[in-house]
Design an enzyme around this catalytic site. Structure first.
Site, PDB file in Angstrom:
ATOM      1  N   THR A 151      52.314  39.027  40.308  1.00  0.00           N
ATOM      2  CA  THR A 151      51.671  38.021  41.143  1.00  0.00           C
ATOM      3  C   THR A 151      52.767  37.116  41.670  1.00  0.00           C
ATOM      4  O   THR A 151      53.865  37.105  41.131  1.00  0.00           O
ATOM      5  CB  THR A 151      50.684  37.163  40.297  1.00  0.00           C
ATOM      6  OG1 THR A 151      49.924  37.998  39.430  1.00  0.00           O
ATOM      7  CG2 THR A 151      49.728  36.370  41.157  1.00  0.00           C
ATOM      8  N   ARG A 200      38.052  46.554  41.714  1.00  0.00           N
ATOM      9  CA  ARG A 200      38.442  45.542  40.724  1.00  0.00           C
ATOM     10  C   ARG A 200      39.057  44.316  41.385  1.00  0.00           C
ATOM     11  O   ARG A 200      39.883  44.404  42.284  1.00  0.00           O
ATOM     12  CB  ARG A 200      39.438  46.162  39.751  1.00  0.00           C
ATOM     13  CG  ARG A 200      39.920  45.213  38.644  1.00  0.00           C
ATOM     14  CD  ARG A 200      41.269  44.623  38.948  1.00  0.00           C
ATOM     15  NE  ARG A 200      41.804  43.855  37.820  1.00  0.00           N
ATOM     16  CZ  ARG A 200      42.906  43.119  37.865  1.00  0.00           C
ATOM     17  NH1 ARG A 200      43.601  43.047  38.981  1.00  0.00           N
ATOM     18  NH2 ARG A 200      43.324  42.457  36.803  1.00  0.00           N
ATOM     19  N   THR A 250      50.084  34.384  35.963  1.00  0.00           N
ATOM     20  CA  THR A 250      50.414  35.779  36.240  1.00  0.00           C
ATOM     21  C   THR A 250      50.304  36.553  34.941  1.00  0.00           C
ATOM     22  O   THR A 250      50.813  36.122  33.905  1.00  0.00           O
ATOM     23  CB  THR A 250      51.830  35.931  36.831  1.00  0.00           C
ATOM     24  OG1 THR A 250      52.152  37.323  36.915  1.00  0.00           O
ATOM     25  CG2 THR A 250      52.886  35.236  35.992  1.00  0.00           C
ATOM     26  N   GLY A 283      44.900  40.002  34.230  1.00  0.00           N
ATOM     27  CA  GLY A 283      43.896  39.122  34.815  1.00  0.00           C
ATOM     28  C   GLY A 283      42.599  39.029  34.068  1.00  0.00           C
ATOM     29  O   GLY A 283      41.957  37.970  34.043  1.00  0.00           O
TER      30      GLY A 283
END
Length: 370
Positions: A236, A264, A286, A289
């Site tokens: 991320t 997703r 990050t 998730g």
């Protein structure tokens, strides 16, 4: 009145004083966490990442130095990282199981608690700018898929062909994951090939828009890392800023997880999970998730600052090491408070990260021990 309440009151008073006197400007960034080891890095590759982090810090900090808002600073910073093939966001996004790039992003204004986000977009060049447009030009917080892309087109944001997001490095990561899946599969009827599978060519555009799109450069003109980056399960980019008026903002953008399926959506576009900002605290996360969503990681850090009066470093440490890790969640956060205090916490081997405070040179780090 409890000690925590007194601490919270003092912190709020300090925040108001900083806003009145002129706050010290601060910018904090991350470029993803995961398995990042020195032994996997060449000197050239490491230099590329450090240069990219410094460039993002320089661009965002220049906005703050020029009197720009924290929102302007985090958007500028994240856009630059989205444009780099080094990071898993925008141009460097990973591929889904069916060979697509699906992007997510969110942004939040700590002063007003306004927020905007987009999810599962495939043609928006800079998802973070679309997220800000959602925040400022609609009554909504999160737009997804075709609706988000139609909104971006209506607002005149830069759109690109899906092929723009293709990089050979990310495609190779997908192919490697597919090979592992086939090797680990139990004997049985052959499964159908991925819906959008391909071998090496960028995806062709299957959608039409009245808005003029930016043309994707020919593959041979796309600058990619000279050597492949260490692979990790997630990645991320994110940025936090404190501007001269004492206002905080947070932004996060991602390409998600390699081989993700079934539409997703992770934590990055979800306010309170991967992104959060209020008048006293800003966080971008990050990592894996699903765990950031379950434990509302970004909000939890700021809640500990607000309700328990914990310093920002203690709050971030408590969540990443005391909550996330025991639950099996890997990752990290960057956090910033209204006094300019910075926290960078991770429970993985590394996290691309950087920070700059007024009067100090920019700092970047990659490995966990830095």
């Amino acid at each position: 009145m409890s000690a925590a309440a007194v601490s919270g009151t003092v912190e709020q008073d300090r925040t108001e004083q900083l806003a009145a006197a002129g706050s010290p400007i601060v910018l904090v960034i991350h470029g993803g966490a995961g398995t990042i080891r020195r032994e996997d890095m060449t000197a050239e590759r490491e230099a590329e990442y450090r240069a990219a982090l410094e460039a993002a810090l320089t661009a965002g900090f220049a906005v703050l130095e020029g009197g720009g808002s924290s929102l302007d600073a985090v958007e500028t910073t994240v856009r630059l990282m989205e444009d780099s093939p080094l990071f898993n966001a925008g141009k460097g996004a990973v591929f889904t199981a069916d060979g697509r790039n699906e992007l997510d992003a969110s942004i939040m204004d700590g002063a007003t608690l306004r927020a905007g986000a987009v999810a599962r977009v495939t043609t928006i060049k800079n998802p973070i700018s679309a997220a800000r447009a959602v925040m400022e030009r609609t009554e909504h917080v999160l737009l997804a898929g075709e609706g988000a892309e139609q909104f971006a087109a209506d607002e005149g944001l830069a759109l690109v062909e899906p092929a723009y997001f293709f990089t050979q490095r990310r495609w190779d990561q997908l192919e490697e994951r597919r090979r592992r899946e086939r090797a680990e599969a139990t004997p049985g009827p052959a499964s159908a090939p991925p819906a959008a599978g391909r071998t090496s060519a960028p995806p062709s555009d299957t959608s039409a828009s009245a808005t003029e799109r930016e043309e994707a450069p020919p593959p041979e003109t796309v600058r990619e890392p000279t050597t492949a980056a260490p692979s990790s399960a997630f990645g991320t980019v994110g940025a936090l800023a404190l501007d001269r008026a004492g206002r905080l903002a947070a932004a996060t953008s991602t390409g998600g997880m390699t081989y993700k399926r079934f539409g997703r959506v992770g934590d990055s576009p979800l306010i309170g999970a991967g992104t959060y900002a209020d008048p006293q605290c800003a966080v971008s996360g990050t990592g894996h998730g699903e765990f950031f969503i379950r434990y509302a990681v970004a909000y939890d850090v700021c809640a500990r600052v607000r309700y328990l009066g914990q310093p920002i470093g203690e709050a971030a440490r408590s969540v990443i090491h005391g909550v996330l890790l025991p639950a099996g969640g890997e990752g990290g956060v960057i956090a910033l408070d209204a006094r300019g205090n910075v926290a960078l916490e991770l429970n993985t081997e590394g996290m691309y990260r950087g920070w700059r405070r007024e009067g100090e040179p920019p700092q970047v780090a990659i490995y966990g021990e830095e």
